[in-house]
Design a protein around this motif. Structure first.
Motif, PDB file in Angstrom:
ATOM      1  N   TRP A 101       0.841  -1.187   0.000  1.00 26.09           N
ATOM      2  CA  TRP A 101       0.000   0.000   0.000  1.00 26.09           C
ATOM      3  C   TRP A 101       0.880   1.242   0.000  1.00 26.09           C
ATOM      4  O   TRP A 101       1.962   1.252   0.572  1.00 26.09           O
ATOM      5  CB  TRP A 101      -0.902   0.025   1.237  1.00 26.09           C
ATOM      6  CG  TRP A 101      -1.890  -1.095   1.280  1.00 26.09           C
ATOM      7  CD1 TRP A 101      -3.192  -1.075   0.884  1.00 26.09           C
ATOM      8  CD2 TRP A 101      -1.656  -2.434   1.737  1.00 26.09           C
ATOM      9  NE1 TRP A 101      -3.785  -2.300   1.063  1.00 26.09           N
ATOM     10  CE2 TRP A 101      -2.857  -3.159   1.583  1.00 26.09           C
ATOM     11  CE3 TRP A 101      -0.540  -3.086   2.261  1.00 26.09           C
ATOM     12  CZ2 TRP A 101      -2.978  -4.504   1.934  1.00 26.09           C
ATOM     13  CZ3 TRP A 101      -0.655  -4.416   2.613  1.00 26.09           C
ATOM     14  CH2 TRP A 101      -1.875  -5.122   2.443  1.00 26.09           C
ATOM     15  N   GLY A 103       0.440   5.850  -0.465  1.00 24.62           N
ATOM     16  CA  GLY A 103      -0.531   6.931  -0.591  1.00 24.62           C
ATOM     17  C   GLY A 103       0.078   8.269  -0.296  1.00 24.62           C
ATOM     18  O   GLY A 103       1.274   8.391  -0.026  1.00 24.62           O
ATOM     19  N   PRO A 110      -7.175  13.032  -0.931  1.00 25.23           N
ATOM     20  CA  PRO A 110      -6.307  11.939  -0.501  1.00 25.23           C
ATOM     21  C   PRO A 110      -6.159  10.909  -1.605  1.00 25.23           C
ATOM     22  O   PRO A 110      -7.085  10.688  -2.392  1.00 25.23           O
ATOM     23  CB  PRO A 110      -7.058  11.355   0.700  1.00 25.23           C
ATOM     24  CG  PRO A 110      -8.490  11.688   0.445  1.00 25.23           C
ATOM     25  CD  PRO A 110      -8.479  13.018  -0.251  1.00 25.23           C
ATOM     26  N   ALA A 112      -4.833   6.845  -2.200  1.00 21.98           N
ATOM     27  CA  ALA A 112      -4.386   5.569  -1.645  1.00 21.98           C
ATOM     28  C   ALA A 112      -4.232   4.577  -2.788  1.00 21.98           C
ATOM     29  O   ALA A 112      -5.059   4.535  -3.703  1.00 21.98           O
ATOM     30  CB  ALA A 112      -5.377   5.047  -0.614  1.00 21.98           C
ATOM     31  N   TYR A 125     -10.111   6.319  -0.398  1.00 23.86           N
ATOM     32  CA  TYR A 125      -9.616   6.607   0.951  1.00 23.86           C
ATOM     33  C   TYR A 125     -10.665   7.485   1.620  1.00 23.86           C
ATOM     34  O   TYR A 125     -10.921   8.607   1.174  1.00 23.86           O
ATOM     35  CB  TYR A 125      -8.267   7.322   0.891  1.00 23.86           C
ATOM     36  CG  TYR A 125      -7.509   7.297   2.193  1.00 23.86           C
ATOM     37  CD1 TYR A 125      -6.758   6.181   2.553  1.00 23.86           C
ATOM     38  CD2 TYR A 125      -7.535   8.387   3.054  1.00 23.86           C
ATOM     39  CE1 TYR A 125      -6.053   6.151   3.750  1.00 23.86           C
ATOM     40  CE2 TYR A 125      -6.834   8.362   4.245  1.00 23.86           C
ATOM     41  CZ  TYR A 125      -6.088   7.243   4.595  1.00 23.86           C
ATOM     42  OH  TYR A 125      -5.393   7.209   5.784  1.00 23.86           O
ATOM     43  N   PRO A 131      -3.758  10.286   3.944  1.00 21.37           N
ATOM     44  CA  PRO A 131      -2.996   9.213   4.578  1.00 21.37           C
ATOM     45  C   PRO A 131      -1.623   9.738   5.008  1.00 21.37           C
ATOM     46  O   PRO A 131      -0.838  10.178   4.182  1.00 21.37           O
ATOM     47  CB  PRO A 131      -2.875   8.155   3.478  1.00 21.37           C
ATOM     48  CG  PRO A 131      -3.100   8.896   2.195  1.00 21.37           C
ATOM     49  CD  PRO A 131      -3.998  10.045   2.511  1.00 21.37           C
ATOM     50  N   PHE A 134       1.505   4.457   6.939  1.00 19.50           N
ATOM     51  CA  PHE A 134       0.985   3.127   6.650  1.00 19.50           C
ATOM     52  C   PHE A 134       1.809   2.085   7.407  1.00 19.50           C
ATOM     53  O   PHE A 134       2.987   2.301   7.710  1.00 19.50           O
ATOM     54  CB  PHE A 134       1.078   2.802   5.156  1.00 19.50           C
ATOM     55  CG  PHE A 134       0.162   3.606   4.276  1.00 19.50           C
ATOM     56  CD1 PHE A 134      -1.109   3.145   3.976  1.00 19.50           C
ATOM     57  CD2 PHE A 134       0.574   4.813   3.733  1.00 19.50           C
ATOM     58  CE1 PHE A 134      -1.951   3.862   3.159  1.00 19.50           C
ATOM     59  CE2 PHE A 134      -0.261   5.550   2.904  1.00 19.50           C
ATOM     60  CZ  PHE A 134      -1.538   5.070   2.619  1.00 19.50           C
ATOM     61  N   SER A 144      -3.579   2.392   8.432  1.00 19.94           N
ATOM     62  CA  SER A 144      -3.169   3.718   7.985  1.00 19.94           C
ATOM     63  C   SER A 144      -3.638   4.775   8.980  1.00 19.94           C
ATOM     64  O   SER A 144      -4.753   4.683   9.510  1.00 19.94           O
ATOM     65  CB  SER A 144      -3.748   4.028   6.602  1.00 19.94           C
ATOM     66  OG  SER A 144      -3.416   5.351   6.203  1.00 19.94           O
ATOM     67  N   SER A 146      -4.799   8.528   9.255  1.00 20.13           N
ATOM     68  CA  SER A 146      -5.341   9.588   8.423  1.00 20.13           C
ATOM     69  C   SER A 146      -5.316  10.892   9.212  1.00 20.13           C
ATOM     70  O   SER A 146      -5.694  10.932  10.382  1.00 20.13           O
ATOM     71  CB  SER A 146      -6.781   9.244   8.024  1.00 20.13           C
ATOM     72  OG  SER A 146      -7.378  10.296   7.299  1.00 20.13           O
ATOM     73  N   SER A 156      -6.279  13.367  13.913  1.00 24.42           N
ATOM     74  CA  SER A 156      -5.975  12.140  13.180  1.00 24.42           C
ATOM     75  C   SER A 156      -7.000  11.067  13.492  1.00 24.42           C
ATOM     76  O   SER A 156      -7.734  11.152  14.485  1.00 24.42           O
ATOM     77  CB  SER A 156      -4.569  11.642  13.530  1.00 24.42           C
ATOM     78  OG  SER A 156      -4.499  11.341  14.923  1.00 24.42           O
ATOM     79  N   TRP A 161      -7.337  -1.937   6.652  1.00 25.24           N
ATOM     80  CA  TRP A 161      -7.667  -2.502   5.351  1.00 25.24           C
ATOM     81  C   TRP A 161      -8.473  -3.777   5.571  1.00 25.24           C
ATOM     82  O   TRP A 161      -8.012  -4.721   6.226  1.00 25.24           O
ATOM     83  CB  TRP A 161      -6.398  -2.809   4.576  1.00 25.24           C
ATOM     84  CG  TRP A 161      -6.612  -3.421   3.225  1.00 25.24           C
ATOM     85  CD1 TRP A 161      -6.407  -4.724   2.868  1.00 25.24           C
ATOM     86  CD2 TRP A 161      -7.074  -2.757   2.047  1.00 25.24           C
ATOM     87  NE1 TRP A 161      -6.706  -4.914   1.546  1.00 25.24           N
ATOM     88  CE2 TRP A 161      -7.125  -3.718   1.016  1.00 25.24           C
ATOM     89  CE3 TRP A 161      -7.447  -1.445   1.760  1.00 25.24           C
ATOM     90  CZ2 TRP A 161      -7.525  -3.409  -0.287  1.00 25.24           C
ATOM     91  CZ3 TRP A 161      -7.840  -1.136   0.469  1.00 25.24           C
ATOM     92  CH2 TRP A 161      -7.883  -2.103  -0.538  1.00 25.24           C
ATOM     93  N   TRP A 166     -10.594   0.603   2.840  1.00 27.41           N
ATOM     94  CA  TRP A 166     -10.150   1.177   4.106  1.00 27.41           C
ATOM     95  C   TRP A 166     -11.373   1.498   4.962  1.00 27.41           C
ATOM     96  O   TRP A 166     -12.331   2.111   4.486  1.00 27.41           O
ATOM     97  CB  TRP A 166      -9.332   2.442   3.879  1.00 27.41           C
ATOM     98  CG  TRP A 166      -7.989   2.184   3.273  1.00 27.41           C
ATOM     99  CD1 TRP A 166      -7.606   2.396   1.987  1.00 27.41           C
ATOM    100  CD2 TRP A 166      -6.843   1.651   3.947  1.00 27.41           C
ATOM    101  NE1 TRP A 166      -6.293   2.022   1.798  1.00 27.41           N
ATOM    102  CE2 TRP A 166      -5.795   1.566   2.987  1.00 27.41           C
ATOM    103  CE3 TRP A 166      -6.588   1.233   5.246  1.00 27.41           C
ATOM    104  CZ2 TRP A 166      -4.526   1.084   3.309  1.00 27.41           C
ATOM    105  CZ3 TRP A 166      -5.319   0.749   5.561  1.00 27.41           C
ATOM    106  CH2 TRP A 166      -4.310   0.678   4.597  1.00 27.41           C
TER     107      TRP A 166
END
Length: 353
Positions: A101, A103, A110, A112, A125, A131, A134, A144, A146, A156, A161, A166
């Motif tokens: 993965w 991103g 975003p 990904a 995403y 992101p 990861f 991840s 974010s 955040s 996954w 996601w």
């Protein structure tokens, strides 16, 4: 925007002094050496790197000529792979040869990406944040963080996954918290690092997921609360069930080690400013410290002391982006860029005999 994900600073006089005092690798032993970047090589930099649990898969991401660069490693050679869209990378994670993965930040959206063993494809995403980090494990699980401002303690959230997309994960965070680092060994062994504020100071935050619940793992933060940027978790690396490494702060930083029961704080040599972290496979850890004239500089914690190890001499100032230990041996890989008289160009380095 620059491709290197953190703002490196030239080592201070104190850190330069540390370089002279620390022990350097001998010519007879393992060393860092240059690895050719797959052609064509254009102006830019490689920013993030992750090696898989199989020891024969790694991915590096960066930008060249404002286009996203994806370089795959099969244990022997590096090969370019095309990206279906442009984005400024913020992270990459590799589970195995058929699952990776990456991103970052697209045009105000975003981005990904998922690697299925044959090609990279863009996947949705969720939300309106980007992101920021990861992590992936050999069992195929991936996570991840974010957010908006990873280096400054901004808001955040955590995503997991599911195998197809996601999805948001509920984490029991204290008030005024921010997550900035994540590492995973399996779907039942996940570590998250960040910060929280009690209204007076800002302190490091570490949580562990055992497959059924989250547990707070109090981490050392000095004798008083520091500003957010002084306690940000740069990276967290679970090497085994009883060995977890964490790199705290780009400023006045420390290496932290969890031995299965408690944390130990290991000060960096004379004020060196940490940027990236990897375990060494033998109970120690490697730390990168940003910009350096003409050659890369690495700090290696052997378990008992710091040593300074230099990379190959280059024509221009070097900026390290990321490094990672290749599981199953003592090999490490790193990526970055060299700024010459005209352009900045990416490089790859490998540590081993």
């Amino acid at each position: 925007m620059p491709a290197i994900r953190r703002t490196g600073t030239v080592l201070t006089a104190a850190a330069a002094c540390a370089t002279l005092l620390a022990t350097s690798a001998t010519a007879a032993g393992p060393s860092w050496h240059n690895v050719a970047v797959p052609k064509p090589v254009s102006a830019g930099a490689m920013s993030f790197l992750d090696a898989a649990g199989t020891g024969k898969t790694a991915w590096a991401v960066g930008t060249e000529n404002s286009k996203t660069t994806l370089l795959g490693w099969n244990g022997t050679t590096w090969k370019r792979q095309s990206s279906p869209t442009r984005f400024i990378p913020t992270g990459v994670a590799v589970a195995n040869a058929k699952n990776a993965w990456a991103g970052g930040i697209g045009v105000l959206v975003p981005v990904a990406m998922h690697w299925n063993g044959t090609k990279w494809s863009q996947v949705p995403y969720p939300g309106y944040t980007f992101p920021m980090a990861f992590a992936a494990a050999p069992d195929g699980s991936a996570w991840s963080i974010s957010g908006i401002d990873r280096s400054g303690g901004g808001p955040s959230s955590l995503l997991r996954w599911t195998g197809k997309a996601w999805a948001s994960v509920t984490v029991p965070l204290p008030p005024s918290s921010s997550m900035s680092a994540i590492g995973a060994r399996s779907k039942t062994d996940v570590w998250v690092g960040g910060t929280y504020s009690n209204g007076i100071g800002v302190y490091p935050l570490v949580l562990h997921w055992n497959g059924s619940s989250w547990k707070r793992m109090a981490a050392p933060s000095g004798s008083w609360g520091q500003p957010a940027h002084q306690n940000i978790m740069q990276k967290i690396v679970p090497a085994s069930a009883t060995s977890v490494w964490a790199l705290r702060s780009q400023y006045a930083g420390s290496l932290l080690h969890w031995n299965g029961k408690s944390w130990r704080e290991i000060p960096l040599p004379l004020g060196a400013q940490p940027l990236a972290l990897a375990d060494d496979g033998t109970g120690g850890a490697w730390v990168t410290t940003g910009n350096a004239p003409s050659r890369t500089t690495y700090l290696h914690w052997t378990g008992t002391k710091w040593t300074t190890v230099y990379g190959p001499v280059r024509k221009g100032a070097t900026t390290l982006g990321d490094l990672d230990h290749v599981p199953g041996g003592s090999v490490l890989l790193s990526v970055g860029a060299t700024k010459g008289s005209k352009d900045q160009v990416p490089f790859i380095e490998r540590y081993g005999s």
